[in-house]
Design a protein around this motif. Sequence first.
Motif, mmCIF file in Angstrom:
data_model
loop_
_atom_site.group_PDB
_atom_site.id
_atom_site.type_symbol
_atom_site.label_atom_id
_atom_site.label_comp_id
_atom_site.label_asym_id
_atom_site.label_seq_id
_atom_site.Cartn_x
_atom_site.Cartn_y
_atom_site.Cartn_z
ATOM 1 N N HIS A 75 0.785 -1.230 0.000
ATOM 2 C CA HIS A 75 0.000 0.000 0.000
ATOM 3 C C HIS A 75 0.818 1.281 0.000
ATOM 4 C CE1 HIS A 75 -3.581 -2.368 0.592
ATOM 5 N NE2 HIS A 75 -3.030 -2.975 1.620
ATOM 6 N N ILE A 76 2.120 1.232 -0.170
ATOM 7 C CA ILE A 76 2.931 2.439 -0.096
ATOM 8 C C ILE A 76 2.590 3.426 -1.211
ATOM 9 C CG2 ILE A 76 4.909 1.576 -1.411
ATOM 10 C CD1 ILE A 76 5.090 3.722 1.743
ATOM 11 N N ILE A 77 2.296 2.936 -2.388
ATOM 12 C CA ILE A 77 1.938 3.817 -3.501
ATOM 13 C C ILE A 77 0.652 4.562 -3.179
ATOM 14 C CG2 ILE A 77 1.178 3.846 -5.907
ATOM 15 C CD1 ILE A 77 4.107 3.472 -5.746
ATOM 16 N N LYS A 78 -0.312 3.855 -2.605
ATOM 17 C CA LYS A 78 -1.588 4.503 -2.267
ATOM 18 C C LYS A 78 -1.404 5.529 -1.157
ATOM 19 C CE LYS A 78 -3.960 0.309 -3.535
ATOM 20 N NZ LYS A 78 -3.187 -0.858 -3.220
ATOM 21 N N ILE A 79 -0.552 5.232 -0.191
ATOM 22 C CA ILE A 79 -0.308 6.167 0.907
ATOM 23 C C ILE A 79 0.369 7.430 0.389
ATOM 24 C CG2 ILE A 79 1.007 6.506 3.037
ATOM 25 C CD1 ILE A 79 0.590 3.477 3.563
ATOM 26 N N VAL A 80 1.383 7.263 -0.442
ATOM 27 C CA VAL A 80 2.099 8.409 -1.001
ATOM 28 C C VAL A 80 1.189 9.225 -1.902
ATOM 29 C CG1 VAL A 80 3.977 9.066 -2.558
ATOM 30 C CG2 VAL A 80 4.365 7.372 -0.788
ATOM 31 N N SER A 81 0.409 8.568 -2.738
ATOM 32 C CA SER A 81 -0.490 9.308 -3.634
ATOM 33 C C SER A 81 -1.563 10.048 -2.849
ATOM 34 C CB SER A 81 -1.116 8.363 -4.648
ATOM 35 O OG SER A 81 -1.913 7.400 -3.993
ATOM 36 N N PHE A 82 -2.078 9.436 -1.787
ATOM 37 C CA PHE A 82 -3.065 10.126 -0.958
ATOM 38 C C PHE A 82 -2.461 11.376 -0.333
ATOM 39 C CE2 PHE A 82 -4.702 10.851 3.334
ATOM 40 C CZ PHE A 82 -6.023 11.172 3.037
ATOM 41 N N TYR A 83 -1.234 11.261 0.156
ATOM 42 C CA TYR A 83 -0.566 12.406 0.763
ATOM 43 C C TYR A 83 -0.325 13.505 -0.266
ATOM 44 C CZ TYR A 83 2.919 15.125 3.273
ATOM 45 O OH TYR A 83 3.613 16.143 3.859
ATOM 46 N N ILE A 84 0.088 13.145 -1.465
ATOM 47 C CA ILE A 84 0.342 14.140 -2.517
ATOM 48 C C ILE A 84 -0.959 14.841 -2.901
ATOM 49 C CG2 ILE A 84 0.955 14.384 -4.961
ATOM 50 C CD1 ILE A 84 3.140 12.302 -4.478
ATOM 51 N N ILE A 85 -2.028 14.087 -3.051
ATOM 52 C CA ILE A 85 -3.320 14.702 -3.399
ATOM 53 C C ILE A 85 -3.794 15.605 -2.268
ATOM 54 C CG2 ILE A 85 -5.756 14.175 -3.829
ATOM 55 C CD1 ILE A 85 -4.762 11.713 -5.391
ATOM 56 N N LEU A 100 -2.021 16.440 -9.022
ATOM 57 C CA LEU A 100 -3.393 15.932 -8.968
ATOM 58 C C LEU A 100 -3.761 15.177 -10.238
ATOM 59 C CD1 LEU A 100 -5.963 15.962 -7.220
ATOM 60 C CD2 LEU A 100 -6.668 17.975 -8.481
ATOM 61 N N ILE A 101 -3.432 15.743 -11.379
ATOM 62 C CA ILE A 101 -3.778 15.106 -12.653
ATOM 63 C C ILE A 101 -2.982 13.813 -12.847
ATOM 64 C CG2 ILE A 101 -3.630 15.394 -15.161
ATOM 65 C CD1 ILE A 101 -4.253 18.390 -14.647
ATOM 66 N N SER A 102 -1.685 13.841 -12.522
ATOM 67 C CA SER A 102 -0.883 12.623 -12.737
ATOM 68 C C SER A 102 -1.371 11.474 -11.865
ATOM 69 C CB SER A 102 0.592 12.910 -12.494
ATOM 70 O OG SER A 102 0.805 13.239 -11.146
ATOM 71 N N TRP A 103 -1.720 11.745 -10.605
ATOM 72 C CA TRP A 103 -2.177 10.659 -9.738
ATOM 73 C C TRP A 103 -3.626 10.288 -10.011
ATOM 74 C CZ3 TRP A 103 0.755 7.250 -7.830
ATOM 75 C CH2 TRP A 103 2.061 7.566 -7.502
ATOM 76 N N ALA A 104 -4.410 11.207 -10.560
ATOM 77 C CA ALA A 104 -5.784 10.857 -10.927
ATOM 78 C C ALA A 104 -5.794 9.792 -12.022
ATOM 79 C CB ALA A 104 -6.532 12.100 -11.386
ATOM 80 N N PHE A 105 -4.814 9.862 -12.928
ATOM 81 C CA PHE A 105 -4.723 8.835 -13.969
ATOM 82 C C PHE A 105 -3.920 7.614 -13.525
ATOM 83 C CE2 PHE A 105 -5.613 12.558 -16.704
ATOM 84 C CZ PHE A 105 -6.758 12.065 -17.302
ATOM 85 N N LEU A 107 -3.620 6.210 -10.379
ATOM 86 C CA LEU A 107 -4.198 5.312 -9.382
ATOM 87 C C LEU A 107 -5.011 4.178 -9.991
ATOM 88 C CD1 LEU A 107 -5.106 7.621 -6.383
ATOM 89 C CD2 LEU A 107 -3.384 5.852 -6.494
ATOM 90 N N PRO A 108 -5.873 4.448 -10.961
ATOM 91 C CA PRO A 108 -6.616 3.308 -11.523
ATOM 92 C C PRO A 108 -5.779 2.417 -12.443
ATOM 93 C CG PRO A 108 -7.636 5.402 -12.169
ATOM 94 C CD PRO A 108 -6.399 5.710 -11.422
ATOM 95 N N LEU A 115 5.425 6.288 -13.963
ATOM 96 C CA LEU A 115 5.493 7.551 -14.690
ATOM 97 C C LEU A 115 5.001 8.703 -13.814
ATOM 98 C CD1 LEU A 115 5.972 9.064 -17.356
ATOM 99 C CD2 LEU A 115 3.579 8.597 -17.908
ATOM 100 N N ALA A 116 3.907 8.481 -13.084
ATOM 101 C CA ALA A 116 3.387 9.522 -12.192
ATOM 102 C C ALA A 116 4.383 9.841 -11.090
ATOM 103 C CB ALA A 116 2.058 9.073 -11.594
ATOM 104 N N SER A 117 5.043 8.827 -10.600
ATOM 105 C CA SER A 117 6.059 9.047 -9.570
ATOM 106 C C SER A 117 7.209 9.895 -10.115
ATOM 107 C CB SER A 117 6.573 7.700 -9.067
ATOM 108 O OG SER A 117 7.572 7.873 -8.123
ATOM 109 N N SER A 118 7.640 9.612 -11.336
ATOM 110 C CA SER A 118 8.716 10.392 -11.956
ATOM 111 C C SER A 118 8.282 11.830 -12.213
ATOM 112 C CB SER A 118 9.153 9.746 -13.264
ATOM 113 O OG SER A 118 9.611 8.450 -13.042
#
Length: 193
Positions: A75-85, A100-105, A107-108, A115-118
Motif C-alpha cells: 500500500h505504499i503507492i496509495k499512501i504516497v499518492s493520498f498524501y500528494i493529493i 493531482l492530474i498525474s495521480w488521478a490517472f 491510481l486506476p 510515470l506519475a512518480s517520476s
Amino acid sequence: MNLNTSAQKEERVEAKQPNEGEEDDDDDEEEDEDCTEERNNKWHLVIDRLTVLFLKFMETFHKLQVMAWWILELHIIKIVSFYIIWITLKEVSLLNYVFLISWAFALPYVKLRPLASSVCTVMTCIIIVCKMLYQLSSVQPSNHSSNCTIVAVHQIILAKNFIMTPEKRIEKLSKRLTTVKAHTTEGGLLSLC
C-alpha cells in the motif's frame, strides 16, 4: 557376591557418623547449602521462564514487523499518492495541479504509477527551485502576485440582484415601473436605472 551382614552394616554406619559435636555443625552447613541451592534453583527457574517469555516476545515482534512491511509494500503507492493529493488540495496553485492530474490517472492504471512518480519528482524539484528563487531579494513579489479574492464592483451588483428573494424582486420591479410611468407622463427620458 557380596553379602552384607548386620555387623558390617553397623560398622559402616558408625564409621560414617561423626562425633556428636561435629554432627550439629555439619547439619547446619547442610541446611544452609540446601537453602541456597533451593534459592538458586528458584532464581534459575525465574530466569529460564523470563528467557522463554522474552524469546516468544521477540518472535511475535518479528512476525508483526514482517507483516507491517508486507502491508506497507502493498500500500505504499496509495499512501504516497493520498498524501500528494491531500497536499495539492491544501495548497492550491497551478503547479500543484500536475500532481493531482498525474495521480488521478495513475491510481486506476498500475502501469502509469512509475510515470506519475517520476513526474511528481520532477515537479517537486521545479516547485522547490521556484520557491527558492521567489525568496531572492532581486524578485519583487508585488510584481508577480495577484489577489483573486478581491471582487469587482459589477460582480457585487450582479450578486445582489440574483440573491434577492422573489418578493424583493417584485417590489423592485414595481418601483421601476412607477418611475417609468412618472417619466413618460412628464415627457422625460425613459430610464430603467
